[in-house]
Motif scaffolding. Structure first.
Motif, short mmCIF file in Angstrom:
data_model
loop_
_atom_site.label_atom_id
_atom_site.label_comp_id
_atom_site.label_asym_id
_atom_site.label_seq_id
_atom_site.Cartn_x
_atom_site.Cartn_y
_atom_site.Cartn_z
N GLY A 108 0.75 -0.98 -0.02
CA GLY A 108 0.10 0.05 -0.01
C GLY A 108 0.98 1.28 -0.14
N ASN A 168 -3.38 -6.28 0.32
CA ASN A 168 -3.44 -5.27 -0.50
C ASN A 168 -4.47 -4.20 0.42
N CYS A 170 -5.35 0.36 -0.20
CA CYS A 170 -6.59 0.81 -1.08
C CYS A 170 -6.08 0.69 -2.57
N THR A 173 -5.27 -2.28 -4.30
CA THR A 173 -6.63 -3.08 -4.57
C THR A 173 -7.29 -2.30 -5.68
N ASP A 195 -7.50 -8.69 0.05
CA ASP A 195 -7.56 -7.20 -0.18
C ASP A 195 -8.33 -6.51 1.02
N PRO A 197 -9.43 -3.09 1.25
CA PRO A 197 -9.45 -1.60 1.00
C PRO A 197 -10.46 -0.75 1.89
#
Length: 552
Positions: A108, A168, A170, A173, A195, A197
């Motif tokens: 990230g 992951n 934001c 993703t 993910d 996010p």
């Protein structure tokens, strides 16, 4: 479930983290990877400042719509879409950091990774958090995926780890970095990619379920495929069947629950999220599941697939404990006589604890941990005049039992409650004590009302059995009794103002006016004039220096 394979390895004696592994940095000069990396977003599609709708649109373009659709179904939004709480990825990060022999890697923006690691270590994490950096080029060309793949290959040492968790955030993703294409195992080390996010997961409490559910899914696949490692402390054949406990709990509560279950011939099983991988096998190998936190939808889906019945709520208070034991007995096929024996063994002690430490006062309650309704039930049974309970978590069918009980007692229950909902309840009910999140506590104390922070002072206490009743009454009554101290402080600071009007100044500060621009002179002309002026000054200085040299 078969626990024959015994070739598991113990971690270090003190449970400390292994030597940190240096992760590879992206090679900015590299070309587009030749391996399959799935669809990627175009340059500029996603950024930290794009906003929720922009990030969602970018993620769908990049092929993440299936994941986001599943999250939308598992963790429904509304009436308030994104409750004001911390970054949701903190929840899954904390789950991974609390597990033995588990490495954690974040993908990230650097600012997000810094904030998450700072918060995790603030809450006592003693383990390294891996980070794979990226820039615009490695993100949009797919090189970031190759860097992550290289990182997990370097980390996957079976002597040190059972699993490597890659998360992951934001931007990756939204850009479609496909963690699903990572190998499922490397050197017998499991690779779990998720993910999380902020634009797709409402709260950090639900992010815990994302990782717990992903791990349960992998553990179920392994158990169905053949023999797996035996969990520590797993009862041998012929001993008590277990009840898996779903949701993070105060460490003493599972022991209390185990005592409650003994007369029924049952035992408390592992708590999910677990503290090590092989506990997941024990969690799946249970008679029933107690959804202490009722929003663990992904985890419950795995227990359903394994054929395990799920029971909502928890043994809090007299009525809550009696009803919970009855429904657990029904789910685990326990004779009614054994259920009655368990109820008779513990209910008098709980009733005595409640009677010995009553709570007197009006209270409003809010939080984002997921145990808010359980605490609310215990407060009501303790005698408190509870008017409102708000939780940032969603309503599910496993929370309906608690919701219906509270509403029958006249308590307003709000799911996906926002800060505005909580503050409005405080203003309307004017409680003697406000239990809530940091801004709610701040608002209450500013008005001279005692307040307690839910996460650290309420949810971090035992709730089950006689110990829960006594523990809660002590801290709540102590806070309500501090009202005279708040009155003295409010009187002492009366008249000093609030906000930007705080202080001893005779007038409030005024906002400075914006600087005026000359509109009668073109910008280029102004620049030329300045250049001419500066040029004359420099010429004058040079002439003066020449005169000085001549005089010398």
């Amino acid at each position: 479930m078969d626990f024959d394979r015994q070739d598991f390895r113990h971690e270090t004696e003190r449970g400390e983290a292994a030597t940190p592994v240096e992760l590879p940095s992206p090679d900015i000069g590299s070309s587009t990877p030749s391996g399959a990396t799935g669809p990627v977003a175009k340059d500029g599609d996603a950024s930290c400042h794009g906003g929720r709708e922009t990030l969602l649109d970018s993620a769908c373009k990049a092929g993440a719509s299936d994941t986001l659709d599943r999250y939308a179904k598992d963790y429904p939004l509304g009436p308030h879409d994104q409750p004001q709480s911390m970054c949701p990825a903190f929840g899954s990060l904390r789950v991974g950091l609390r597990m033995r022999r588990t490495a954690t890697v974040l993908s990230g923006s650097a600012c997000c990774v810094y904030g998450l690691t700072f918060t995790s270590h603030f809450y006592g994490a003693r383990r390294t958090v891996g980070y794979v950096p990226f820039n615009s080029e490695t993100l949009v060309t797919g090189k970031l995926f190759e860097d992550i793949r290289d990182a997990v290959h370097d980390l996957a040492d079976p002597e040190l780890y059972d699993a490597v968790v890659v998360t992951n955030l934001c931007v990756p993703t939204a850009s479609g970095v496909p963690l699903r294409l990572l190998p499922k195992t490397i050197n017998d080390v499991r690779i779990i990619g998720i993910d999380v996010p902020g634009f797709g997961v409402p709260t950090h409490a639900e992010a815990k379920d994302i990782l717990a559910g992903a791990m349960l899914a992998r553990a179920r696949e392994e158990a169905e495929a053949g023999p797996v490692a035996k969990p520590r402390g797993k009862a041998e054949a012929g001993e008590r069947p277990t009840i898996t406990l779903l949701g993070e709990m105060f460490p003493a509560d599972p022991m209390v629950i185990d005592r409650l279950l003994q007369p029924m011939g049952l035992a408390a099983g592992p708590v999910v999220p677990t503290r090590e991988w092989r506990e997941l096998y024990g969690a799946l190998d249970c008679a029933a599941v107690a959804a202490i936190h009722p929003f663990y939808t992904a985890s419950i889906r795995e227990f359903d697939a394994a054929g395990r019945p799920v029971v909502g709520s928890a043994p809090v208070g007299v009525e809550g404990t009696a009803e919970w034991l009855s429904r657990i007995g029904e789910a685990a096929a326990v004779p009614a006589s054994a259920v009655a024996a368990a109820q008779n063994a513990i209910l008098p002690a709980i009733a005595g604890a409640l009677a010995g430490a009553p709570i007197k006062g009006r209270i409003t309650l809010s939080g984002y941990e997921g145990s808010e309704l359980l605490v609310a039930r215990l407060l009501v049974e303790s005698g408190a005049d509870l008017r409102y309970v708000g939780t940032a978590c969603p309503r599910t069918k496993w929370s309906d039992h608690d919701r219906e009980w509270l509403e029958a007692k006249g308590v307003h229950v709000a799911f996906r409650a926002s800060l505005e909902n909580d503050l409005a309840a405080f203003e309307e009910f004017k409680p003697d004590l406000a239990i809530g999140t940091t801004p709610v506590v701040q608002k209450a104390k500013e008005s001279g009302t005692p307040a307690l922070y839910f996460t650290n002072l309420i949810s971090a206490r035992p709730l089950m059995g006689p110990a829960g009743a006594g523990s809660l009454a002590e801290v709540v009554n102590g806070a309500i009794g501090s009202k005279p101290r708040f009155d003295r402080m409010k009187a002492f600071f009366e008249g000093v103002g609030t906000g930007d009007k705080t202080g001893v100044w005779p007038t409030a500060p005024e906002k400075r006016a914006a600087p005026k621009r000359r509109t009668d002179v073109p910008v280029s002309a102004v620049g030329s004039a300045k250049a001419s002026k500066y040029g004359k000054v420099l010429d004058s200085v040079a002439a003066s220096e020449a005169d000085d040299e001549g005089d010398a």
